[in-house]
Design a protein around this motif. Structure first.
Motif, PDB file in Angstrom:
ATOM      1  N   VAL A  23       0.902  -1.231  -0.003  1.00  0.00           N
ATOM      2  CA  VAL A  23      -0.034   0.035  -0.092  1.00  0.00           C
ATOM      3  C   VAL A  23       0.975   1.138  -0.087  1.00  0.00           C
ATOM      4  CG1 VAL A  23      -1.933   1.152   1.117  1.00  0.00           C
ATOM      5  CG2 VAL A  23      -1.827  -1.145   1.197  1.00  0.00           C
ATOM      6  N   PRO A  24       0.927   1.806  -0.961  1.00  0.00           N
ATOM      7  CA  PRO A  24       1.966   3.092  -1.166  1.00  0.00           C
ATOM      8  C   PRO A  24       1.593   4.261  -0.077  1.00  0.00           C
ATOM      9  CG  PRO A  24       1.026   2.457  -3.527  1.00  0.00           C
ATOM     10  CD  PRO A  24       0.143   1.484  -2.256  1.00  0.00           C
ATOM     11  N   VAL A  25       2.688   4.682   0.280  1.00  0.00           N
ATOM     12  CA  VAL A  25       2.396   5.697   1.367  1.00  0.00           C
ATOM     13  C   VAL A  25       1.523   6.948   0.889  1.00  0.00           C
ATOM     14  CG1 VAL A  25       3.697   7.601   2.741  1.00  0.00           C
ATOM     15  CG2 VAL A  25       4.489   5.264   2.468  1.00  0.00           C
ATOM     16  N   ASP A  26       1.639   7.315  -0.362  1.00  0.00           N
ATOM     17  CA  ASP A  26       0.838   8.398  -0.933  1.00  0.00           C
ATOM     18  C   ASP A  26      -0.718   8.117  -0.960  1.00  0.00           C
ATOM     19  OD1 ASP A  26       2.978  10.056  -1.554  1.00  0.00           O
ATOM     20  OD2 ASP A  26       3.433   9.114  -3.597  1.00  0.00           O
ATOM     21  N   ARG A  27      -0.858   6.779  -1.048  1.00  0.00           N
ATOM     22  CA  ARG A  27      -2.275   6.242  -1.114  1.00  0.00           C
ATOM     23  C   ARG A  27      -2.879   6.303   0.355  1.00  0.00           C
ATOM     24  NH1 ARG A  27      -3.576   1.233  -3.782  1.00  0.00           N
ATOM     25  NH2 ARG A  27      -3.400   2.563  -5.502  1.00  0.00           N
ATOM     26  N   LEU A  28      -1.849   6.066   1.189  1.00  0.00           N
ATOM     27  CA  LEU A  28      -2.440   6.109   2.687  1.00  0.00           C
ATOM     28  C   LEU A  28      -2.535   7.609   3.011  1.00  0.00           C
ATOM     29  CD1 LEU A  28       0.065   3.471   4.325  1.00  0.00           C
ATOM     30  CD2 LEU A  28      -2.406   3.130   4.026  1.00  0.00           C
ATOM     31  N   VAL A  29      -1.845   8.378   2.877  1.00  0.00           N
ATOM     32  CA  VAL A  29      -1.939  10.013   2.913  1.00  0.00           C
ATOM     33  C   VAL A  29      -3.125  10.390   2.418  1.00  0.00           C
ATOM     34  CG1 VAL A  29      -0.908  12.023   2.425  1.00  0.00           C
ATOM     35  CG2 VAL A  29       0.518  10.504   3.049  1.00  0.00           C
ATOM     36  N   ASP A  30      -3.549  10.026   1.115  1.00  0.00           N
ATOM     37  CA  ASP A  30      -4.828  10.308   0.567  1.00  0.00           C
ATOM     38  C   ASP A  30      -6.201   9.861   1.442  1.00  0.00           C
ATOM     39  OD1 ASP A  30      -3.515  11.875  -1.408  1.00  0.00           O
ATOM     40  OD2 ASP A  30      -3.834  10.052  -2.767  1.00  0.00           O
ATOM     41  N   GLU A  31      -5.959   8.531   1.764  1.00  0.00           N
ATOM     42  CA  GLU A  31      -7.034   8.030   2.609  1.00  0.00           C
ATOM     43  C   GLU A  31      -7.153   8.405   4.083  1.00  0.00           C
ATOM     44  OE1 GLU A  31      -6.898   3.733   2.110  1.00  0.00           O
ATOM     45  OE2 GLU A  31      -7.085   4.087  -0.127  1.00  0.00           O
ATOM     46  N   LEU A  32      -5.889   8.996   4.545  1.00  0.00           N
ATOM     47  CA  LEU A  32      -6.166   9.394   5.889  1.00  0.00           C
ATOM     48  C   LEU A  32      -6.483  10.968   6.140  1.00  0.00           C
ATOM     49  CD1 LEU A  32      -3.050   7.452   7.366  1.00  0.00           C
ATOM     50  CD2 LEU A  32      -5.383   6.997   7.715  1.00  0.00           C
ATOM     51  N   TRP A  33      -5.985  11.926   5.025  1.00  0.00           N
ATOM     52  CA  TRP A  33      -6.201  13.095   5.351  1.00  0.00           C
ATOM     53  C   TRP A  33      -6.811  13.840   4.014  1.00  0.00           C
ATOM     54  CZ3 TRP A  33      -1.591  11.071   7.081  1.00  0.00           C
ATOM     55  CH2 TRP A  33      -1.217  11.423   8.243  1.00  0.00           C
ATOM     56  N   ASP A  35      -7.926  15.479   0.505  1.00  0.00           N
ATOM     57  CA  ASP A  35      -7.430  16.780  -0.363  1.00  0.00           C
ATOM     58  C   ASP A  35      -6.622  17.715   0.511  1.00  0.00           C
ATOM     59  OD1 ASP A  35      -8.847  15.590  -2.321  1.00  0.00           O
ATOM     60  OD2 ASP A  35     -10.510  16.937  -2.101  1.00  0.00           O
ATOM     61  N   ARG A  36      -6.377  17.431   1.664  1.00  0.00           N
ATOM     62  CA  ARG A  36      -5.653  18.508   2.244  1.00  0.00           C
ATOM     63  C   ARG A  36      -4.700  18.089   3.388  1.00  0.00           C
ATOM     64  NH1 ARG A  36      -8.476  23.875   3.411  1.00  0.00           N
ATOM     65  NH2 ARG A  36      -7.212  24.675   1.861  1.00  0.00           N
ATOM     66  N   PRO A  37      -3.435  17.166   2.953  1.00  0.00           N
ATOM     67  CA  PRO A  37      -2.931  16.632   4.077  1.00  0.00           C
ATOM     68  C   PRO A  37      -1.741  17.504   4.552  1.00  0.00           C
ATOM     69  CG  PRO A  37      -1.971  16.031   1.848  1.00  0.00           C
ATOM     70  CD  PRO A  37      -3.398  16.797   1.439  1.00  0.00           C
ATOM     71  N   PRO A  38      -1.448  17.691   5.550  1.00  0.00           N
ATOM     72  CA  PRO A  38      -0.157  18.569   6.347  1.00  0.00           C
ATOM     73  C   PRO A  38       0.776  18.145   5.398  1.00  0.00           C
ATOM     74  CG  PRO A  38      -0.666  16.783   7.891  1.00  0.00           C
ATOM     75  CD  PRO A  38      -1.706  16.525   6.731  1.00  0.00           C
ATOM     76  N   ALA A  39       1.698  19.111   5.575  1.00  0.00           N
ATOM     77  CA  ALA A  39       2.998  18.927   4.977  1.00  0.00           C
ATOM     78  C   ALA A  39       3.727  17.583   5.600  1.00  0.00           C
ATOM     79  CB  ALA A  39       4.035  20.069   5.148  1.00  0.00           C
ATOM     80  N   SER A  40       3.605  17.430   6.736  1.00  0.00           N
ATOM     81  CA  SER A  40       4.240  16.191   7.415  1.00  0.00           C
ATOM     82  C   SER A  40       3.471  15.158   7.181  1.00  0.00           C
ATOM     83  CB  SER A  40       4.283  16.767   8.986  1.00  0.00           C
ATOM     84  OG  SER A  40       2.910  16.743   9.622  1.00  0.00           O
ATOM     85  N   ALA A  41       2.684  15.036   6.466  1.00  0.00           N
ATOM     86  CA  ALA A  41       1.612  13.584   6.290  1.00  0.00           C
ATOM     87  C   ALA A  41       2.592  12.253   6.209  1.00  0.00           C
ATOM     88  CB  ALA A  41       0.757  13.777   5.383  1.00  0.00           C
ATOM     89  N   ARG A  42       3.478  12.391   5.359  1.00  0.00           N
ATOM     90  CA  ARG A  42       4.386  11.344   4.981  1.00  0.00           C
ATOM     91  C   ARG A  42       4.962  10.935   6.426  1.00  0.00           C
ATOM     92  NH1 ARG A  42       5.304   9.549  -0.257  1.00  0.00           N
ATOM     93  NH2 ARG A  42       7.298   8.623   0.318  1.00  0.00           N
TER      94      ARG A  42
END
Length: 57
Positions: A23-33, A35-42
């Motif tokens: 599961v790519p990190v970018d997909r997790l970021v999208d699903e957890l946050w 359209d507006r993830p924080p800069a520190s999401a990864r």
């Protein structure tokens, strides 16, 4: 295992749904946050994964 907040639980559910698959990190970021993830999401995803693996909240 006691789980922490909502994002940690959401991460665990997402990883369980994708068991045996990457599961790519970018997909997790999208699903957890969304359209507006924080800069520190990864970094936060990496921290959440670490906590889940260690069984910490």
């Amino acid at each position: 295992m006691a789980l922490g907040g909502g994002r940690q639980r959401a991460l665990l559910v997402r990883l369980l749904l994708g068991a045996d698959r990457v599961v790519p990190v970018d997909r997790l970021v999208d699903e957890l946050w969304g359209d507006r993830p924080p800069a520190s999401a990864r970094t936060q995803v990496h921290t959440l994964v670490h906590r889940v693996r260690r069984g910490r909240s």
